[in-house]
Enzyme design. Structure first.
Site, PDB file in Angstrom:
ATOM      1  N   GLU A  19     -35.701  35.569-120.841  1.00  0.00           N
ATOM      2  CA  GLU A  19     -36.809  36.129-120.958  1.00  0.00           C
ATOM      3  C   GLU A  19     -37.674  35.543-119.763  1.00  0.00           C
ATOM      4  OE1 GLU A  19     -37.680  39.171-122.166  1.00  0.00           O
ATOM      5  OE2 GLU A  19     -35.725  39.417-122.993  1.00  0.00           O
TER       6      GLU A  19
ATOM      7  N   LYS B 298     -35.594  24.116-129.272  1.00  0.00           N
ATOM      8  CA  LYS B 298     -36.342  23.225-128.385  1.00  0.00           C
ATOM      9  C   LYS B 298     -37.606  24.013-128.218  1.00  0.00           C
ATOM     10  CE  LYS B 298     -37.576  21.596-125.011  1.00  0.00           C
ATOM     11  NZ  LYS B 298     -39.156  21.408-124.804  1.00  0.00           N
TER      12      LYS B 298
ATOM     13  N   GLU C  76     -45.887  34.501-109.457  1.00  0.00           N
ATOM     14  CA  GLU C  76     -46.733  34.455-110.891  1.00  0.00           C
ATOM     15  C   GLU C  76     -47.694  33.157-110.782  1.00  0.00           C
ATOM     16  OE1 GLU C  76     -44.273  33.289-114.005  1.00  0.00           O
ATOM     17  OE2 GLU C  76     -44.871  34.877-115.004  1.00  0.00           O
TER      18      GLU C  76
ATOM     19  N   CYS D  29     -46.304  36.630-119.983  1.00  0.00           N
ATOM     20  CA  CYS D  29     -45.436  36.987-119.033  1.00  0.00           C
ATOM     21  C   CYS D  29     -45.743  38.398-118.348  1.00  0.00           C
ATOM     22  CB  CYS D  29     -44.139  36.849-119.730  1.00  0.00           C
ATOM     23  SG  CYS D  29     -43.865  37.787-121.077  1.00  0.00           S
TER      24      CYS D  29
HETATM   25  P1  NAD Z   1     -40.940  26.278-118.404  1.00  0.00           P
HETATM   26  O1  NAD Z   1     -39.671  27.334-117.834  1.00  0.00           O
HETATM   27  O2  NAD Z   1     -41.409  25.453-117.732  1.00  0.00           O
HETATM   28  O3  NAD Z   1     -40.493  25.803-119.713  1.00  0.00           O
HETATM   29  C1  NAD Z   1     -39.957  26.634-120.906  1.00  0.00           C
HETATM   30  C2  NAD Z   1     -39.117  25.854-122.054  1.00  0.00           C
HETATM   31  O4  NAD Z   1     -38.028  25.292-121.243  1.00  0.00           O
HETATM   32  C3  NAD Z   1     -40.130  24.632-122.442  1.00  0.00           C
HETATM   33  O5  NAD Z   1     -39.506  24.463-123.721  1.00  0.00           O
HETATM   34  C4  NAD Z   1     -39.411  23.428-121.521  1.00  0.00           C
HETATM   35  O6  NAD Z   1     -39.481  22.339-122.347  1.00  0.00           O
HETATM   36  C5  NAD Z   1     -38.073  23.968-121.147  1.00  0.00           C
HETATM   37  N1  NAD Z   1     -37.506  23.469-120.077  1.00  0.00           N
HETATM   38  C6  NAD Z   1     -37.794  22.839-119.058  1.00  0.00           C
HETATM   39  N2  NAD Z   1     -36.968  22.497-118.037  1.00  0.00           N
HETATM   40  C7  NAD Z   1     -35.693  22.518-118.642  1.00  0.00           C
HETATM   41  C8  NAD Z   1     -34.353  22.488-118.463  1.00  0.00           C
HETATM   42  N3  NAD Z   1     -34.056  21.785-117.340  1.00  0.00           N
HETATM   43  N4  NAD Z   1     -33.476  22.604-119.493  1.00  0.00           N
HETATM   44  C9  NAD Z   1     -33.946  23.207-120.698  1.00  0.00           C
HETATM   45  N5  NAD Z   1     -34.963  23.554-120.841  1.00  0.00           N
HETATM   46  C10 NAD Z   1     -36.110  23.208-119.809  1.00  0.00           C
HETATM   47  O7  NAD Z   1     -42.032  27.587-118.847  1.00  0.00           O
HETATM   48  P2  NAD Z   1     -43.475  27.561-119.360  1.00  0.00           P
HETATM   49  O8  NAD Z   1     -44.230  27.100-118.329  1.00  0.00           O
HETATM   50  O9  NAD Z   1     -43.231  27.014-120.611  1.00  0.00           O
HETATM   51  O10 NAD Z   1     -43.843  29.081-119.637  1.00  0.00           O
HETATM   52  C11 NAD Z   1     -44.230  29.911-118.961  1.00  0.00           C
HETATM   53  C12 NAD Z   1     -43.203  30.813-118.180  1.00  0.00           C
HETATM   54  O11 NAD Z   1     -42.607  31.622-119.215  1.00  0.00           O
HETATM   55  C13 NAD Z   1     -43.798  32.030-117.402  1.00  0.00           C
HETATM   56  O12 NAD Z   1     -42.830  31.949-116.145  1.00  0.00           O
HETATM   57  C14 NAD Z   1     -43.838  33.163-118.256  1.00  0.00           C
HETATM   58  O13 NAD Z   1     -43.790  34.313-117.485  1.00  0.00           O
HETATM   59  C15 NAD Z   1     -42.426  33.096-118.972  1.00  0.00           C
HETATM   60  N6  NAD Z   1     -42.651  33.822-120.520  1.00  0.00           N
HETATM   61  C16 NAD Z   1     -41.745  34.667-120.318  1.00  0.00           C
HETATM   62  C17 NAD Z   1     -41.803  35.535-121.347  1.00  0.00           C
HETATM   63  C18 NAD Z   1     -41.007  36.693-121.498  1.00  0.00           C
HETATM   64  O14 NAD Z   1     -40.559  37.404-122.592  1.00  0.00           O
HETATM   65  N7  NAD Z   1     -40.054  37.236-120.276  1.00  0.00           N
HETATM   66  C19 NAD Z   1     -42.689  35.387-122.675  1.00  0.00           C
HETATM   67  C20 NAD Z   1     -43.360  34.174-122.280  1.00  0.00           C
HETATM   68  C21 NAD Z   1     -43.405  33.357-121.333  1.00  0.00           C
END
Ligand code: NAD
Length: 495
Positions: free
Chosen positions: A253, A178, A386, A287
């Site tokens: 992650e 997804k 963040e 991230c």
């Molecule tokens: P997000 O958590 O809003 O969304 C990530 C994914 O999760 C999307 O596909 C979203 O549709 C899905 N999602 C949202 N709510 C959900 C739920 N209730 N159940 C299942 N899936 C759900 O994050 P974002 O804004 O897309 O990404 C940014 C974040 O990702 C930042 O916090 C960043 O630090 C983190 N990030 C971490 C890494 C790492 O390797 N540690 C790498 C890249 C980004």
């Protein structure tokens, strides 16, 4: 003007109409132009995708494929990604606003991940374990788990998907992805390449859509054997709870607020460029962004000057242009979030040394100036939370002990940078910093060979390297008794 094209889900090796019949727009954040319409997935689509993956997991064409042949398929996929790299890079750059230059770099290294796990595919095996009875043979097997759910964010769609997909397939699992609702296109294209490479239909399925509508049903689906997630800490926490309730594993992650520490013995010019790279590359939407910068008192003014000068001369513009250095934030809410954090910082007493304004860069998009905040301290929300944007908070420090305490005083533990020419100090800091990745005299380095893990609220489990294979396999212990003599006492346990 022609209607934007529609992108369907990819289930069982082919495009599939969404159950809802609905599609949602994906927009170029530099220009607000609608790029395409993506299928709006729901629990019914997720169920179809998990079914397809579950059937393929048991299909002899996949289950009985030799590990060597699994490696061949991964190698072929790597080749195909290489052949399609330019299209994939342009597509990601249009979708999330990151520089075409950067996405080309990512696509150039993407095949390396698949080559790496292709090479590993026939090296996954158990071991013979000595026990106290020489007539009993005990050995272990590493088996695939089943259907793996992969949920990914928008900032590096294919790279972050690959960190999960390559080892999951290498181990013999099947996968339902997804992707982020902001970046559906390249993951769908990748699924097509998976089929072209020769994987059976259903080995990799993609359901596009929103977190609550498609992500949550995937996480909660009883057919999943594992969930692998990259995204925010808040979503990760919900996913971890759901997985724990069903006793399935989760690799998470998550977010970060990484320290980038410059000592007064460092090459300050290089360190300043490391600070700029750490927080302004990808408009801070990584991230691992080095969003908390600590500079030792003697070089604080010099570093500040160098960083502020470079920040204020960063060329903002269309990510497709070769000389652009910073593009837009990925979508409007993200830009507004960055703006509100800088306003919050001002309210908390921070001073904006450079940047601090939203702009459309003359293109109509969601840009924000590279921003340096000073007069900040570790207690301010702008330093603790963040932001995921181009905002650096720069603070002075005096001693090594003090900066270790400041750097570790955070809920996150993803990464840390150290700039020093003192070898002993470099090793001391590597050991004392509470973060899963430590960079000394560099920042943002990454490789499929190098394992990475977030500490504290930055995650659970390892990605990359050989270590991640444990996340995608289960260990079975097999006992074979070679003694065919009579059993002397059925009430005494044997070993
Ligand atoms: P997000 O958590 O809003 O969304 C990530 C994914 O999760 C999307 O596909 C979203 O549709 C899905 N999602 C949202 N709510 C959900 C739920 N209730 N159940 C299942 N899936 C759900 O994050 P974002 O804004 O897309 O990404 C940014 C974040 O990702 C930042 O916090 C960043 O630090 C983190 N990030 C971490 C890494 C790492 O390797 N540690 C790498 C890249 C980004």
């Amino acid at each position: 003007m022609s209607e934007p094209r529609k992108l369907q889900h990819f289930i069982g090796g082919k495009p599939v109409e969404p159950n809802s019949g609905e599609y949602f727009p994906s927009t170029n954040p530099a220009t607000r132009e609608v790029l395409y319409l993506a299928a709006r997935g729901d629990a019914v689509d997720i169920d179809a995708a998990v079914q397809s993956a579950a059937e393929t997991f048991l299909d002899p064409r996949w289950r009985d494929l030799s590990q060597t042949k699994r490696g061949h398929l991964l190698r072929r996929l790597a080749d195909l990604i290489g052949e399609n790299a330019e299209e994939l890079a342009r597509s990601e750059s249009l979708d999330n606003g990151k520089l075409l230059r950067e996405m080309r770099g990512q696509m150039a290294t993407l095949p390396e991940y698949y080559y790496y796990y292709a090479g590993l595919a026939d090296k996954i095996h158990g071991a013979v374990v000595p026990t106290s009875d020489r007539q009993v043979l005990n050995y272990t097997m590493r088996e695939p788990l089943g259907v793996v759910g992969a949920i990914t964010p928008w900032n590096s769609p294919l790279t972050l998907t690959t960190s999960k997909l390559a080892p999951a397939l290498c181990a013999g699992n099947t996968v339902v992805i997804k992707p982020s609702e902001y970046t559906s296109a390249t993951v769908l294209k990748l699924a097509e390449l998976v089929i072209e490479a020769g994987f059976p239909p259903g080995a990799v399925n993609v359901v596009t859509g929103f977190g609550a509508e498609a992500g949550q049903p995937l996480v909660d689906h009883p057919g999943l054997a594992k969930i692998s997630f990259t995204g925010s800490t808040a979503t990760g926490s919900r996913i971890a709870a759901s997985a724990a309730g069903r006793f399935i594993g989760s690799t998470l992650e998550l977010g970060g607020k990484s320290p980038n520490i410059v000592f007064d013995d460092a090459n300050v010019a290089n360190a300043a460029m490391g600070v700029v790279a750490g927080i302004f590359a990808a408009a801070g939407q990584t991230c691992i962004a080095g969003s908390r910068v600590f500079a030792q008192r003697a070089i604080y003014d010099e570093l500040l000057q160098l960083v502020a000068d470079r920040a204020s001369s960063i060329r903002m513009g269309n990510p497709l242009d070769e000389d652009t250095e910073i593009g837009p934030l990925a979508f409007e809410d993200q830009r507004d979030k960055v703006a509100s954090y800088v306003d919050l910082g001002r309210d908390e007493g921070a001073r904006v040394l450079t940047g601090g304004r939203a702009t459309d860069a003359g293109l109509g998009g969601f840009f924000y100036e590279p921003t340096v905040l000073v007069d900040v301290n570790n207690q301010m929300r702008v330093v603790r939370e963040e932001i995921f944007g181009p905002v650096a908070a720069i603070m002075p420090f005096d001693t090594e002990d003090e900066v270790v305490q400041l750097a570790n005083d955070t809920e996150y533990g993803l990464a840390a940078g150290v700039w020093t020419t003192n070898l002993a100090r470099a090793h001391r800091m590597a050991s004392r910093l509470d973060a899963g990745t430590i960079w000394v005299n560099t920042y943002r380095a990454m490789s499929p060979m190098s394992p990475r893990q977030g500490f504290k609220s930055s995650g659970v489990g390892v990605e990359h390297g050989t270590e991640t294979m444990k996340e995608y396999t289960r260990l079975k212990s097999v006992w074979i008794n070679t003694n065919e003599g009579p059993v002397p006492d059925p009430f005494v346990m044997r070993s």
